[in-house]
Design an enzyme around this catalytic site. Structure first.
Site, PDB file in Angstrom:
ATOM      1  N   SER A   1      28.758 -35.075 -18.800  1.00 30.41           N
ATOM      2  CA  SER A   1      27.823 -35.631 -19.781  1.00 30.41           C
ATOM      3  C   SER A   1      28.522 -36.479 -20.840  1.00 30.41           C
ATOM      4  CB  SER A   1      27.038 -34.509 -20.473  1.00 30.41           C
ATOM      5  OG  SER A   1      26.207 -33.835 -19.545  1.00 30.41           O
TER       6      SER A   1
ATOM      7  N   GLY B   1      23.562 -34.308 -17.408  1.00 31.75           N
ATOM      8  CA  GLY B   1      24.179 -35.584 -17.078  1.00 31.75           C
ATOM      9  C   GLY B   1      24.262 -36.473 -18.305  1.00 31.75           C
TER      10      GLY B   1
ATOM     11  N   CYS C   1      19.027 -30.053 -19.618  1.00 34.98           N
ATOM     12  CA  CYS C   1      19.574 -31.196 -20.337  1.00 34.98           C
ATOM     13  C   CYS C   1      18.988 -32.528 -19.853  1.00 34.98           C
ATOM     14  CB  CYS C   1      21.098 -31.170 -20.255  1.00 34.98           C
ATOM     15  SG  CYS C   1      21.908 -32.182 -21.511  1.00 34.98           S
TER      16      CYS C   1
ATOM     17  N   ASN D   1      24.883 -30.417 -25.504  1.00 34.95           N
ATOM     18  CA  ASN D   1      25.577 -31.699 -25.451  1.00 34.95           C
ATOM     19  C   ASN D   1      24.563 -32.768 -25.088  1.00 34.95           C
ATOM     20  OD1 ASN D   1      27.170 -33.925 -25.062  1.00 34.95           O
ATOM     21  ND2 ASN D   1      28.041 -33.226 -23.129  1.00 34.95           N
TER      22      ASN D   1
ATOM     23  N   GLY E   1      22.420 -36.504 -26.741  1.00 36.45           N
ATOM     24  CA  GLY E   1      22.157 -37.468 -27.798  1.00 36.45           C
ATOM     25  C   GLY E   1      20.733 -37.978 -27.777  1.00 36.45           C
ATOM     26  N   TYR E   2      19.934 -37.509 -26.792  1.00 34.90           N
ATOM     27  CA  TYR E   2      18.531 -37.898 -26.677  1.00 34.90           C
ATOM     28  C   TYR E   2      17.676 -36.636 -26.659  1.00 34.90           C
ATOM     29  CZ  TYR E   2      20.264 -42.536 -25.485  1.00 34.90           C
ATOM     30  OH  TYR E   2      20.884 -43.750 -25.535  1.00 34.90           O
TER      31      TYR E   2
ATOM     32  N   HIS F   1      22.239 -25.488 -22.560  1.00 35.57           N
ATOM     33  CA  HIS F   1      22.983 -25.122 -21.354  1.00 35.57           C
ATOM     34  C   HIS F   1      23.050 -23.606 -21.164  1.00 35.57           C
ATOM     35  CE1 HIS F   1      24.717 -29.058 -20.133  1.00 35.57           C
ATOM     36  NE2 HIS F   1      24.477 -29.350 -21.406  1.00 35.57           N
TER      37      HIS F   1
ATOM     38  N   GLU G   1      23.959 -22.090 -18.568  1.00 32.70           N
ATOM     39  CA  GLU G   1      25.108 -21.710 -17.728  1.00 32.70           C
ATOM     40  C   GLU G   1      26.384 -21.583 -18.539  1.00 32.70           C
ATOM     41  OE1 GLU G   1      26.091 -25.815 -18.442  1.00 32.70           O
ATOM     42  OE2 GLU G   1      24.189 -24.793 -18.084  1.00 32.70           O
TER      43      GLU G   1
END
Length: 356
Positions: free
Chosen positions: A45, A218, A246, A288, A290-291, A331, A333
């Site tokens: 990512s 991703g 994500c 993680n 940014g959108y 996340h 996981e």
């Protein structure tokens, strides 16, 4: 040797070069994790981005067998202090050698608190890491403003499908930049996991008759993935259970008429609290992104919010109405809690008709 970090607003930080001596332009983001720096470097990512670690000492336990992919994807690395003598019984080398080996430029010795404050106040921006002390700021800034991460999903996805065998449910994992621990979390629950490249046609995945479909994390702007969104819509309409994380969460929302927008500086770290709106319980999550999915214009007959971020109230998950589909922005996981939200994989197994 000396190195310089030049931001598109004209700010320049001077420090010491680490890793590769090549010059790189990328989006500059910060991560607040205190540990897990190797997982950060190897998270797909981060393709197209240079990562600034806010924790002041990085590399004290060296390189360990904790990579989230076969190679690092971060374009650059920015730290306050790099540990010169790592100490850990699992240590296999130093970050300095790791960065050099993979041709990743970095800079150490800068005030990462000041850098983070700039990014928080002005928002994420592009920057350059260079060892060229004769740089001309007026020539570099137009190049920084013109930089775009581009189609980074195409860069990080697997080239061919492959299967990780198991004796339980069959899961099709669409690799949009998947971290290794997603497939491992499914395998740990007995699943046989077939990993597909990001641009695989929906019909090919459905023809394999999976019990469930996983959409991975991703990089990049989800709206750049128009072809993938079209195929995800087919997976949604199939009626097969779907769990998305994500970027997968964002793409499923876009496939159903929702919208996404870029955040000012995003969520990146291992300490983000998210609230389950059904139970009221709060979990510590790794994030993680940014959108974010815009829930103001979400059709509540299609999906409803299931998680929110406790810090800023942004969306962290959706539950789809009348479909065996749920998605999360964080996340599950990862292990920040250390396993606060791993129960979501058990929920997915249950949706496929398996035992939790």
């Amino acid at each position: 040797m000396k190195a310089f970090l030049i931001l598109e607003d004209g700010t320049v930080f001077e420090g010491t070069g680490i890793g590769s001596a090549r010059e790189v332009i990328s989006e500059i983001v910060f991560n607040t994790s205190m540990t897990g720096y190797l997982e950060v470097l190897t998270d797909p990512s981060y393709a197209g981005q240079a990562v600034a670690m806010t924790y002041p000492l990085i590399g004290n336990y060296g390189i360990t067998p904790d990579m989230e992919s076969e190679r690092p994807w971060a374009e650059g690395y920015i730290v306050r202090e790099l540990s010169r003598v790592p100490s850990n019984f699992r240590c296999q080398g130093t970050i300095q050698d790791f960065l050099t080996q993979h041709d990743i430029p970095g800079i150490a010795g800068i005030d990462t608190r000041a850098l983070t404050k700039i990014l928080r106040e002005k928002g994420t921006m592009n920057g350059m890491i260079t060892t060229n002390g004769e740089y001309r700021t007026e020539e570099i800034i137009p190049r920084l403003k013109a930089y775009r991460t581009g189609n980074v999903v195409e860069k990080v996805t697997c080239r061919d499908s492959f299967t990780l065998k198991g004796k339980g449910k069959k899961v099709a994992l669409l690799d949009l930049g998947a971290k290794k621990n997603i497939a491992k979390s499914l395998q740990d629950r007995g699943c046989s996991v077939t990993v597909y490249p990001a641009h695989t046609a929906g019909e090919e995945i459905l023809d394999s008759c999976p019990d469930g479909i996983m959409l991975s994390n991703g990089p990049g702007d989800p709206k750049d993935c128009k072809d993938i969104i079209r195929e995800i819509r087919k997976l949604y309409e199939s009626g097969i259970p779907v769990f998305a994380i994500c970027l997968g969460h964002q793409l499923m929302a876009l496939a159903n008429g929702a919208d996404t927008h870029k955040m000012k500086y995003g969520h990146r770290g291992g300490n983000h609290p998210v609230k389950d709106l059904e139970t009221g319980r709060v979990y510590i999550s790794s994030q993680n992104h940014g959108y974010v999915v815009d829930t103001e214009h979400l059709d509540r007959s299609v999906a409803v919010p299931s998680f929110i971020n406790v810090n800023d109230g942004t969306n962290e998950g959706l539950k789809y109405i009348g479909k065996p589909v749920f998605t999360v922005q964080f996340h599950p996981e990862a292990c920040p809690g250390p396993q606060d939200s791993s129960y979501l994989f058990d929920r997915f197994i249950s949706m496929m008709g398996g035992n939790q």
